[in-house]
Design a protein around this motif. Structure first.
Motif, PDB file in Angstrom:
ATOM      1  N   ILE A   7       1.896 -44.395  45.402  1.00 41.81           N
ATOM      2  CA  ILE A   7       3.560 -44.057  44.995  1.00 41.81           C
ATOM      3  C   ILE A   7       4.310 -43.733  45.473  1.00 41.81           C
ATOM      4  O   ILE A   7       3.699 -43.125  47.179  1.00 41.81           O
ATOM      5  CB  ILE A   7       2.319 -43.007  44.061  1.00 41.81           C
ATOM      6  N   LEU A  20       6.529 -39.779  44.953  1.00 52.13           N
ATOM      7  CA  LEU A  20       7.112 -39.375  43.947  1.00 52.13           C
ATOM      8  C   LEU A  20       8.436 -38.597  44.338  1.00 52.13           C
ATOM      9  O   LEU A  20       7.962 -37.717  45.045  1.00 52.13           O
ATOM     10  CB  LEU A  20       6.072 -39.111  43.354  1.00 52.13           C
ATOM     11  N   TYR A  29      -2.667 -42.869  38.149  1.00 54.83           N
ATOM     12  CA  TYR A  29      -2.871 -44.935  37.942  1.00 54.83           C
ATOM     13  C   TYR A  29      -3.369 -44.830  36.320  1.00 54.83           C
ATOM     14  O   TYR A  29      -2.786 -45.335  35.438  1.00 54.83           O
ATOM     15  CB  TYR A  29      -3.586 -45.573  38.979  1.00 54.83           C
ATOM     16  N   ARG A  63      -2.957 -43.001  33.454  1.00 59.21           N
ATOM     17  CA  ARG A  63      -1.858 -41.936  33.485  1.00 59.21           C
ATOM     18  C   ARG A  63      -0.883 -43.087  33.361  1.00 59.21           C
ATOM     19  O   ARG A  63      -0.406 -43.704  31.875  1.00 59.21           O
ATOM     20  CB  ARG A  63      -1.709 -40.436  33.771  1.00 59.21           C
ATOM     21  N   LEU A  64      -0.441 -44.215  34.229  1.00 54.83           N
ATOM     22  CA  LEU A  64       0.471 -44.524  33.620  1.00 54.83           C
ATOM     23  C   LEU A  64      -0.073 -45.697  33.115  1.00 54.83           C
ATOM     24  O   LEU A  64       1.208 -46.372  32.919  1.00 54.83           O
ATOM     25  CB  LEU A  64       1.256 -45.372  35.337  1.00 54.83           C
ATOM     26  N   VAL A  65      -0.648 -46.477  33.300  1.00 52.61           N
ATOM     27  CA  VAL A  65      -1.401 -47.748  32.103  1.00 52.61           C
ATOM     28  C   VAL A  65      -1.103 -47.219  30.552  1.00 52.61           C
ATOM     29  O   VAL A  65      -1.543 -47.820  30.485  1.00 52.61           O
ATOM     30  CB  VAL A  65      -3.182 -48.017  33.402  1.00 52.61           C
ATOM     31  N   ALA A  81       0.150 -44.691  30.037  1.00 55.89           N
ATOM     32  CA  ALA A  81       1.457 -45.191  29.531  1.00 55.89           C
ATOM     33  C   ALA A  81       2.391 -46.800  28.939  1.00 55.89           C
ATOM     34  O   ALA A  81       3.561 -46.173  29.046  1.00 55.89           O
ATOM     35  CB  ALA A  81       2.840 -43.708  30.208  1.00 55.89           C
ATOM     36  N   ASN A  82       1.827 -47.081  29.420  1.00 54.27           N
ATOM     37  CA  ASN A  82       2.615 -48.161  29.522  1.00 54.27           C
ATOM     38  C   ASN A  82       3.282 -48.985  30.194  1.00 54.27           C
ATOM     39  O   ASN A  82       4.845 -48.798  30.246  1.00 54.27           O
ATOM     40  CB  ASN A  82       2.555 -48.837  27.944  1.00 54.27           C
ATOM     41  N   TYR A  83       3.555 -48.129  32.009  1.00 49.68           N
ATOM     42  CA  TYR A  83       4.429 -48.388  32.534  1.00 49.68           C
ATOM     43  C   TYR A  83       4.902 -49.385  32.584  1.00 49.68           C
ATOM     44  O   TYR A  83       6.331 -49.509  33.278  1.00 49.68           O
ATOM     45  CB  TYR A  83       4.422 -47.507  34.076  1.00 49.68           C
ATOM     46  N   LEU A  84       4.243 -50.565  32.505  1.00 52.30           N
ATOM     47  CA  LEU A  84       4.413 -52.266  32.878  1.00 52.30           C
ATOM     48  C   LEU A  84       5.565 -52.698  31.542  1.00 52.30           C
ATOM     49  O   LEU A  84       6.258 -53.621  31.653  1.00 52.30           O
ATOM     50  CB  LEU A  84       3.966 -53.390  32.981  1.00 52.30           C
TER      51      LEU A  84
END
Length: 63
Positions: free
Chosen positions: A7, A9, A52, A54-56, A58-61
């Motif tokens: 990452i 940031l 990772y 939290r990104l998943v 949050a549906n980052y893709l």
């Protein structure tokens, strides 16, 4: 074999502060304007896994 998750940031005013697991570096602009860079900066595996996760969640893709 598991893929490596890295990452970068950027945060703060003008996004001038940053943490990067790609370059293993952390740069911070202090209130007086001084820039402090830490080389060989390393986040623990547990922190990277939490980011990772939290990104998943949050549906980052997602679209």
């Amino acid at each position: 074999m598991q893929d490596k998750f890295e990452i970068e940031l950027r945060y703060g005013q003008d996004f001038s502060n940053h943490i990067s697991t790609i370059s293993d570096e952390k740069t911070e602009i202090l209130p007086g304007g001084e820039t402090v860079t830490e080389s060989d900066f390393d986040l623990s595996d547990s922190v990277i896994q939490e980011v990772y996760k939290r990104l998943v969640l949050a549906n980052y893709l997602g679209g």
